[in-house]
Design a protein around this motif. Structure first.
Motif, PDB file in Angstrom:
ATOM      1  N   GLY A 120       0.832  -1.210   0.000  1.00  0.00           N
ATOM      2  CA  GLY A 120       0.000   0.000   0.000  1.00  0.00           C
ATOM      3  C   GLY A 120       0.864   1.255   0.000  1.00  0.00           C
ATOM      4  N   LEU A 121       1.939   1.220   0.759  1.00  0.00           N
ATOM      5  CA  LEU A 121       2.812   2.396   0.850  1.00  0.00           C
ATOM      6  C   LEU A 121       3.512   2.654  -0.485  1.00  0.00           C
ATOM      7  CD1 LEU A 121       4.219   1.694   4.419  1.00  0.00           C
ATOM      8  CD2 LEU A 121       2.788   3.629   3.775  1.00  0.00           C
ATOM      9  N   VAL A 122       3.876   1.580  -1.177  1.00  0.00           N
ATOM     10  CA  VAL A 122       4.507   1.757  -2.495  1.00  0.00           C
ATOM     11  C   VAL A 122       3.517   2.447  -3.445  1.00  0.00           C
ATOM     12  CG1 VAL A 122       5.507   0.568  -4.489  1.00  0.00           C
ATOM     13  CG2 VAL A 122       6.041  -0.225  -2.184  1.00  0.00           C
ATOM     14  N   GLU A 123       2.246   2.055  -3.344  1.00  0.00           N
ATOM     15  CA  GLU A 123       1.235   2.705  -4.196  1.00  0.00           C
ATOM     16  C   GLU A 123       1.116   4.190  -3.863  1.00  0.00           C
ATOM     17  OE1 GLU A 123       0.007   1.370  -6.921  1.00  0.00           O
ATOM     18  OE2 GLU A 123       1.284  -0.305  -6.290  1.00  0.00           O
ATOM     19  N   GLU A 124       1.208   4.514  -2.573  1.00  0.00           N
ATOM     20  CA  GLU A 124       1.149   5.932  -2.183  1.00  0.00           C
ATOM     21  C   GLU A 124       2.269   6.720  -2.839  1.00  0.00           C
ATOM     22  OE1 GLU A 124       0.798   7.100   1.880  1.00  0.00           O
ATOM     23  OE2 GLU A 124      -0.644   5.507   2.319  1.00  0.00           O
ATOM     24  N   VAL A 125       3.445   6.100  -2.887  1.00  0.00           N
ATOM     25  CA  VAL A 125       4.580   6.785  -3.528  1.00  0.00           C
ATOM     26  C   VAL A 125       4.264   7.014  -5.003  1.00  0.00           C
ATOM     27  CG1 VAL A 125       7.026   6.590  -4.152  1.00  0.00           C
ATOM     28  CG2 VAL A 125       6.261   5.852  -1.898  1.00  0.00           C
ATOM     29  N   LYS A 126       3.662   5.992  -5.619  1.00  0.00           N
ATOM     30  CA  LYS A 126       3.328   6.117  -7.048  1.00  0.00           C
ATOM     31  C   LYS A 126       2.337   7.265  -7.272  1.00  0.00           C
ATOM     32  CE  LYS A 126       4.915   1.892  -8.842  1.00  0.00           C
ATOM     33  NZ  LYS A 126       6.220   2.233  -8.288  1.00  0.00           N
ATOM     34  N   ASP A 127       1.495   7.509  -6.242  1.00  0.00           N
ATOM     35  CA  ASP A 127       0.548   8.631  -6.346  1.00  0.00           C
ATOM     36  C   ASP A 127       1.190   9.965  -5.997  1.00  0.00           C
ATOM     37  OD1 ASP A 127      -1.347   6.835  -7.009  1.00  0.00           O
ATOM     38  OD2 ASP A 127      -2.266   6.707  -5.024  1.00  0.00           O
ATOM     39  N   GLY A 128       2.505   9.942  -5.821  1.00  0.00           N
ATOM     40  CA  GLY A 128       3.210  11.206  -5.608  1.00  0.00           C
ATOM     41  C   GLY A 128       3.400  11.599  -4.160  1.00  0.00           C
TER      42      GLY A 128
END
Ligand code: 5AD
Ligand code: SF4
Length: 482
Positions: free
Chosen positions: A138-146
């Protein structure tokens, strides 16, 4: 043909030894995990790999193809932190060519340096503490969202009991099994209780199942890991720290470390069982009797002493005196005469005098350790020692004391190894010797490295080796029929 130094200065060995883990398959995204520090960190990286694998990641050793780079960090001494910083600088330079790559920090440096890494120095995109690995996808996805993503919350319950670690970077023969997390001991020099949180034991059933599974996959040795394995405690309902607070019924259904060790040894009789780390204040005769009773429990105990001076031990809050420690050594010698013993020693702790240092050397002469891990004291932020004591032993004095300790250990290791010469030892083959592909590398039950010429054996075989020569670090021998 030396495989490794028996006498290790930890900063250069466990700490500096980075392992890039790889498990190639056709998953679409690739993660590179680099681990530093203790065995527990290497074991945690295998849990992280498992969590990410379930979320579509394969592991890689090649930074150029990595979508995600994770550095599993160590904080135990300043030098370990410096090593990690250098690696982060390196990956930031790689990132300039591959801007879509995410760089994250895991493990012990996470809590302390999260804002520094994320905001001040902008070194990383992601910071995840040792109890928050389930959150990684989930945290990796947050990074992808900037967004910059961070979770360093420590848990009182998390043991990752249900996660089957992905075994990476290993030899297919030996594996780590984490049996507990965190530490409640509060040794005054140590940062671990702050970085890894409260102690909690893992469900013994899940431990036994993991060991059985490893045995079925052909593994021949497991090392049960915890910061203080002797305080392992599980009662019917779950992990609980204080035996005194258990009800009668809970006590009856409880499993302590001796119980767990026996369960594991019985569940996989062809698998060697090792464990680390024992604590002198908690190591019971019961554990020693279980070790003596099971052939497959290795006759080796890592029993950190830290100092031979009772005054220093008290300042360190170790919970034992030099006499108590000697009593534990006597118990080992009495119950398991062939048992090897190794140490951790810190040179130059706050206020250490020449007399204190001499007491450490004297204790070493008393025990004659098989090998050891020796360090200069390194003040760590927020520890009791940092807050209450003065780091007053000058660097050159620390250095001289450390070299005296190392020199003594070298002598003892050599003496100990000489007693093995001329004898036949059962050796578990772990792989090829690093120096020659014509020789195998393995260990005795005492954890001593043995090197001998190859014939038709394979890694994972138990063989008998007659030792004809040795150094302080290695036994040299030839295979004989068992
Ligand atoms: N300085 C030096 N050595 C340390 N260790 C832990 N904290 C410190 C420190 N601040 C050593 C101890 C421990 C081992 C894992 O690392 O000897 O047993
Ligand atoms: Fe640190 Fe002491 Fe816990 Fe070991 S037992 S991890 S040295 S606090």
């Amino acid at each position: 043909m030396l495989e490794e130094k028996a006498v290790k200065e930890m900063d250069e060995s466990r700490q500096g030894e980075a392992l890039k883990l790889e498990n190639q398959d056709n998953k679409s995204r690739k993660v590179l995990i680099e681990s530093y520090g203790c065995q527990m960190n290497f074991s945690d990286s295998e849990i992280v790999a498992s969590i990410l694998e379930d979320n579509g990641y394969a592991t890689t050793r090649n930074a150029e193809e990595a979508d995600l780079v994770l550095i599993n960090t160590c904080s135990i001494r300043e030098k370990a932190e410096q090593t990690v910083r250098k690696r982060l600088d390196f990956y930031n330079s790689v990132k300039k060519q591959q801007p879509s790559m995410t760089v994250g920090v895991l493990g012990c440096m996470a809590e302390r340096l999260k804002s520094k890494f994320l905001e001040e120095e902008k070194l990383v995109d992601l910071v995840v503490g040792p109890d928050a690995y389930r959150d990684l996808p989930g945290l990796v996805e947050e990074v992808k969202d900037g967004r910059k993503a961070v979770n360093v919350i420590l848990s009182k319950e998390e043991t990752y009991a249900d996660i089957s670690p992905v075994r990476l970077g290993g030899n297919g023969v030996t594996a780590f099994v984490s049996i507990m997390r965190g530490c409640d001991n509060m040794c005054t020099f140590c940062v671990v209780p702050f970085t890894r949180g409260r102690e909690r034991s893992r469900d013994p059933e899940s431990i036994v199942n993991e060991v059985k599974d490893l045995a079925e996959k052909g593994y021949k040795e497991v090392t049960l890991l915890g910061q203080n394995v002797d305080s392992f405690l599980w009662y019917g309902g779950g992990p609980k720290k204080d035996f005194k607070k258990l009800t009668e019924e809970e006590r009856e259904s409880s499993v302590n470390f001796a119980g767990l060790l026996g369960m594991v040894a019985q569940a996989a009789p062809n698998v060697r069982v090792r464990f680390s780390t024992s604590h002198p204040k908690d190591m019971t005769d019961e554990v020693l009797h279980v070790m003596a009773a099971h052939k497959n429990i290795c006759k080796y105990i890592h029993l950190p002493v830290q100092s031979g001076s009772s005054r220093v031990l008290e300042l360190m809050n170790r919970g034992y005196t030099s006499d108590w420690y000697k009593n534990r050594i006597e118990a080992i010698r009495r119950i398991i005469p062939e048992c090897a013993i190794s140490q951790d020693i810190i040179a130059g702790f706050c206020s250490e005098t020449e007399e204190d240092h001499q007491a450490t050397l004297d204790l070493m002469d008393y025990v004659k350790y098989d090998f050891g891990y020796m360090f200069m004291y390194s003040e760590r932020p927020n520890t009791v020692a940092q807050k209450k004591f003065v780091d007053d032993v000058p660097h050159d004095v620390k250095k001289r004391r450390l070299s005296e300790i190392i020199e003594k250990q070298n002598q003892h290791s050599l003496e100990r190894n000489k007693t093995y010469v001329g004898k036949v030892h059962e050796v578990l083959i772990e792989g090829l010797s690093k120096r020659s592909d014509q020789e195998w590398y393995g260990r005795t039950t005492q954890n001593t490295v043995v090197v001998f010429p190859k014939s038709d054996e394979k890694p994972g075989d138990y063989v008998h080796v007659k030792v004809h020569d040795c150094t302080a670090a290695t036994l040299l021998g030839k295979r004989v029929e068992g």
